[in-house]
Design a protein around this motif. Structure first.
Motif, PDB file in Angstrom:
ATOM      1  N   SER A  77       0.832  -1.214   0.000  1.00 10.46           N
ATOM      2  CA  SER A  77       0.000   0.000   0.000  1.00 10.46           C
ATOM      3  C   SER A  77       0.862   1.257   0.000  1.00 10.46           C
ATOM      4  O   SER A  77       0.642   2.174  -0.796  1.00 10.46           O
ATOM      5  N   LEU A  81       1.128   4.067  -3.038  1.00 10.46           N
ATOM      6  CA  LEU A  81       0.663   5.435  -2.773  1.00 10.46           C
ATOM      7  C   LEU A  81       1.805   6.441  -2.904  1.00 10.46           C
ATOM      8  O   LEU A  81       1.652   7.514  -3.512  1.00 10.46           O
ATOM      9  N   GLY A 158      -3.615   0.865  -1.748  1.00  8.84           N
ATOM     10  CA  GLY A 158      -2.648   1.812  -2.317  1.00  8.84           C
ATOM     11  C   GLY A 158      -3.192   2.476  -3.571  1.00  8.84           C
ATOM     12  O   GLY A 158      -2.993   3.671  -3.791  1.00  8.84           O
ATOM     13  N   SER A 161      -6.239   4.844  -2.470  1.00  7.84           N
ATOM     14  CA  SER A 161      -5.892   6.037  -1.679  1.00  7.84           C
ATOM     15  C   SER A 161      -5.312   7.132  -2.566  1.00  7.84           C
ATOM     16  O   SER A 161      -4.547   6.851  -3.484  1.00  7.84           O
ATOM     17  N   LEU A 167      -5.011   6.277   3.369  1.00  6.02           N
ATOM     18  CA  LEU A 167      -4.357   5.014   3.709  1.00  6.02           C
ATOM     19  C   LEU A 167      -4.395   4.786   5.217  1.00  6.02           C
ATOM     20  O   LEU A 167      -4.631   3.672   5.686  1.00  6.02           O
TER      21      LEU A 167
END
Lengths: 253, 309
Positions: A77, A81, A158, A161, A167
């Motif tokens: 994630s 991101l 990920g 977001s 997140l």
């Protein structure tokens, strides 16, 4: 077709977390050991969850699994991101990589980080207390399944977001409750029927229960049931992740 | 006829509230140095993003060296190298690490290292090879972006405003490098805000405005086909002016007024009559062809006015 490009992306993702080893591996391992020291010392004599097994023996598999799951999630994630926010995700998107290759690379790195972090906790814990081992094969199987499920969930989080706030909400309102309310510190047999029903819908419960079976040979539900539930979630999350990657959702404008 | 380097068929891109591309079609031939011009928000970057797979067209079709960018994305992406406009970088890696990673994404391993070394050398990055990207200056980061776009030796190179915000020295170095790539046989597609750059480097130019193609031609023809010429008067025309004359004035500076005039002028043309009314006769006007910049500004302004109507 899975090619050298996929292998490169996997290596790059592993390289990324190893470059910040203290933050991505050492710090989570130390935090988890603090749980072991505090809870292990306080409840060691007072609590017996499974007859014939100390509270520490019960707690260690749960803590290892919690660390492993949280770190597998964090790896995929945060990497996705961060790349989106920095804009450097374009380098991967411009490459001739298929959605499946991108998924496999991110998932593989998440699994590896989960295994390294969980393994570090287990190694250090084994120096402090006696760790029972019932089946190494089952321990490895559940470790792989758990880091796979949470790694896949991390890929979805990920991509979905748009900022760290999103997140963080995903982590604090979904992942953390799922891991804490899954039998890390207790057996669900001790809960009221309502909360037992709730736990039965928590996939992380099956991951921890099956993992613990590998250590103690005792579990709340049959371990095969846990294997099937974990596999079902892994297949489902794989399907969703690959479909999202293929659609270009929040990645390809 | 050879396969075009880039071919666009009726490319549309719609966002929730914006119609970013309105059926753009053109082709760039292999070996061309092609300029894509347009004001901010014209859709240039959206078009480039669609070529590289960074964005998806709402409808229409894009091919790179004959490969559809959606259905045959692996082959199309292997044939195009895009230097993005923004100075993006991965803060975890050094210059060399980033180049080997990018090269690996294209399936190239150690056998490509000699070419990566050559890129470092050509772009004066050898000394910065083991430097973390975070520590590089803006100009150096720009060079790394160019190197990253070329790791797989793509026949088509897209430079999306590569000189935006760079100093004069680096700008010259970048243009000399672009020339070299072109001489070596690469097709170059360039977007820039500096029209003199497009003027001096590009064989053909496309002008995008508000998502539509408003001109596409060889730049000399673009100028020749432009229906206006520029009339220069050695005095400042201001105050109350007739409406047609007022709207034809392009600029007033240093005791000069520049006026957009039709190429074909009859003696009784209303503009000449209005000039005469303010004391300017035809023999006082110096007539010249417009520059590319003047054509560009007029084309984009006309389209905006058209849109408003």
């Amino acid at each position: 077709m899975i090619g050298f490009g996929c292998w490169t992306l996997f290596k790059k993702e592993v390289w990324r977390f190893l470059k910040v080893f203290v933050q991505t591996v050492l710090a989570p391992a130390v935090s988890t050991l603090l749980y072991l020291l505090v809870f292990g010392v306080v409840f060691e004599e007072a609590v017996v969850v499974y007859e014939g097994h100390s509270y520490s023996s019960f707690l260690i598999p749960g803590l290892v699994m919690m660390t492993l799951a949280q770190n597998a999630f964090a790896n995929s994630s945060s990497s996705i991101l961060q790349s989106k926010m920095n804009g450097n995700i374009v380098f991967m998107l411009l490459a001739p990589l298929s959605s499946l290759e991108v998924y496999i690379a991110f998932l593989g790195a998440a699994i590896l980080r989960g295994l390294i972090t969980g393994g570090s906790v287990l190694l250090i814990a084994s120096l402090l207390v006696d760790v029972e081992i019932y089946s190494v094969g089952l321990i490895l199987l559940f470790a792989l399944l758990a880091s796979g499920v949470l790694g896949a969930l991390g890929i979805i989080a990920g991509i979905w977001s748009e900022k760290y706030d999103h997140l963080s909400a995903f982590q604090n309102f979904i992942i953390l409750p799922l891991t804490f309310l899954s039998g890390v510190f207790f057996s669900i047999q001790g809960l009221s029927p309502f909360w037992q029903q709730v736990s039965a819908w928590n996939p992380v419960f099956y991951l921890i229960d099956g993992f613990r079976y590998g250590f103690l040979g005792v579990s709340d539900v049959p371990y095969l049931q846990s294997v099937w539930v974990a596999l079902l979630f892994l297949v489902m999350l794989t399907g969703i992740s690959v479909a999202i990657l293929r659609s270009g959702y929040k990645l390809r404008g | 006829m050879s396969i075009p380097a880039i071919e666009l068929h009726a490319v549309e891109k719609r966002y929730a509230t914006t119609h970013a591309l309105k059926g753009v079609s053109f082709r760039v031939e292999q070996g061309e140095f092609f300029g894509l011009l347009g004001p901010n928000g014209a859709g240039k970057s959206t078009l480039i993003n669609i070529m590289g797979g960074l964005a998806q067209a709402s409808s229409g079709k894009v091919e790179v060296m004959g490969h559809d960018v959606v259905r045959d994305y692996r082959n199309s992406r292997k044939r195009i190298g895009i230097v993005p406009q923004e100075l993006v970088y991965d803060p975890f890696f050094t210059v060399w690490e980033m180049l080997t990673i990018q090269s690996g994404y294209f399936g190239l391993g150690r056998e490509n290292h000699a070419w990566l070394e050559e890129l470092l050398d050509t772009l004066n990055l050898t000394e910065k090879r083991d430097e973390n990207l975070q520590r590089l200056s803006g100009g150096m980061k720009r060079r790394v972006l160019i190197a990253q776009a070329l790791v797989h030796r793509p026949p088509v190179v897209v430079l999306d405003e590569p000189t935006a915000g760079v100093d004069v020295e680096l700008r010259r170095a970048l243009w000399s490098f672009a020339h070299r790539l072109h001489k070596e046989g690469h097709t170059i597609l360039l977007t820039t805000h500096y029209l003199e750059e497009a003027e001096s480097m590009c064989d053909r130019i496309a002008v995008l405005n508000q998502g539509a193609l408003v001109a596409l031609n060889d730049q000399q023809e673009l100028i020749a086909q432009y229906p206006h010429q520029i009339g220069v008067v050695d005095q400042i025309l201001d105050g109350e002016l007739p409406q047609l004359l007022s709207s034809a004035i392009i600029s007033r500076s240093r005791n000069r007024t520049q006026i957009r005039m039709p190429r074909v002028l009859d003696a009784d043309h209303p503009l000449l009559q209005q000039l005469s009314a303010v004391g300017i006769q035809l023999d006082q006007l110096q007539l010249r062809d417009p520059t590319l910049e003047e054509v560009f500004l007029d084309l984009t302004r006309s389209a905006v006015e058209e849109e408003k109507r």
